[in-house]
Design an enzyme around this catalytic site. Structure first.
Site, PDB file in Angstrom:
ATOM      1  N   ASP A  63       0.844  -1.190   0.000  1.00 15.23           N
ATOM      2  CA  ASP A  63       0.000   0.000   0.000  1.00 15.23           C
ATOM      3  C   ASP A  63       0.881   1.242   0.000  1.00 15.23           C
ATOM      4  O   ASP A  63       2.036   1.188   0.447  1.00 15.23           O
ATOM      5  CB  ASP A  63      -0.887   0.031   1.253  1.00 15.23           C
ATOM      6  CG  ASP A  63      -1.828  -1.168   1.312  1.00 15.23           C
ATOM      7  OD1 ASP A  63      -2.132  -1.738   0.246  1.00 15.23           O
ATOM      8  OD2 ASP A  63      -2.241  -1.524   2.436  1.00 15.23           O
TER       9      ASP A  63
HETATM   10  N1  URA Z   1      -1.046  -5.963   4.020  1.00 14.67           N
HETATM   11  C1  URA Z   1      -1.615  -4.729   3.969  1.00 14.67           C
HETATM   12  O1  URA Z   1      -2.679  -4.515   4.544  1.00 14.67           O
HETATM   13  N2  URA Z   1      -0.972  -3.772   3.288  1.00 14.67           N
HETATM   14  C2  URA Z   1       0.217  -3.946   2.677  1.00 14.67           C
HETATM   15  O2  URA Z   1       0.763  -3.013   2.083  1.00 14.67           O
HETATM   16  C3  URA Z   1       0.788  -5.231   2.744  1.00 14.67           C
HETATM   17  C4  URA Z   1       0.150  -6.216   3.417  1.00 14.67           C
END
Ligand code: URA
Length: 237
Positions: A102
């Protein structure tokens, strides 16, 4: 392969940059200056030199990147900085990230042009461990840790696969190792136990680690890591 393509794939520069180098007599093949961008290089036999230094051409490149929490895992994005904007002076054309983090997630990201490695690391059947360090808005109870380890309902068809969770220094910090890579999985797992992630960092992916790579920087994989690449690609697990 065309000389300009060879040079750009070897990371010397973009197609237009390497064309200028060729026109300015800075490229030799087997000791002779070549000014024709379309000159055919025989990869297995020819020695290509840039300013009299041999260019080593590798079909695949593998980087470890320490992603900051301000960029997206996309090639282009109108509104956000991309991971690739950190790769200065690297020919990024064929590169992609192995999976996505993310925008606000920090940590280890593999960047490569090797689709086979990407598949081996991401395929749900391969169960490659990913370890995250996270801070939550609320303290994490022992029951929550057990639930995260046993599997939680995050609204998908199936509950999450068994995971490993251990405590960090503070009561709201944990390390969580998961074998899957579902969309926003870690954040949704903590939501499932009534909590909320406020900081997320990936520490490892399979055998790959960040070590002390500073945030925002990338490095080519070292020899040990390239052996891991070979192991993942060779394994039929
Ligand atoms: N899980 C998440 O919620 N976000 C990420 O970026 C990676 C794993």
């Amino acid at each position: 392969m065309r000389l300009d393509k060879y040079l750009s794939q070897a990371g010397v520069g973009t197609r237009s940059e390497v064309k200028k180098l060729i026109k300015h007599n800075r490229i030799k093949v087997n000791g002779t200056v070549i000014t024709d961008c379309g000159y055919g290089v025989i990869e297995s036999a020819d020695t290509v030199l840039f300013d009299d230094k041999t260019i080593s051409y590798e079909e695949f490149v593998y980087y470890i990147f320490h992603k900051p929490g301000d960029c997206v895992c996309a090639k282009e994005d109108r509104d956000n900085k991309t991971v690739f904007e950190y790769f200065k002076g690297v020919n990024i054309r064929d590169l992609f990230t192995v999976g996505r983090l993310d925008k606000d997630t920090e940590g280890l990201l593999i960047v490569t042009n090797d689709g086979d490695l990407s598949h081996r690391l991401l395929s749900p059947k391969k169960h490659v461990d990913k370890t995250y360090f996270l801070k939550c808005i609320e303290d994490v109870s022992d029951e929550d840790i057990k639930a995260l380890e046993n599997g939680v309902d995050i609204g998908d068809e199936k509950i999450t696969l068994p995971a490993k969770a251990s405590r960090g220094d503070e009561p709201n910090e944990i390390y969580l190792t998961i074998k899957e890579g579902r969309y926003h999985q870690v954040k949704r797992m903590l939501q499932a136990v009534g909590n909320e992630v406020i900081y997320l960092k990936r520490i490892t992916m399979g055998k790959f680690e960040l070590d002390d790579l500073p945030m925002g920087e990338y490095r080519l994989m070292n020899e040990r890591e390239l052996e891991y690449v070979a192991e993942y690609k060779g394994s039929n697990i």
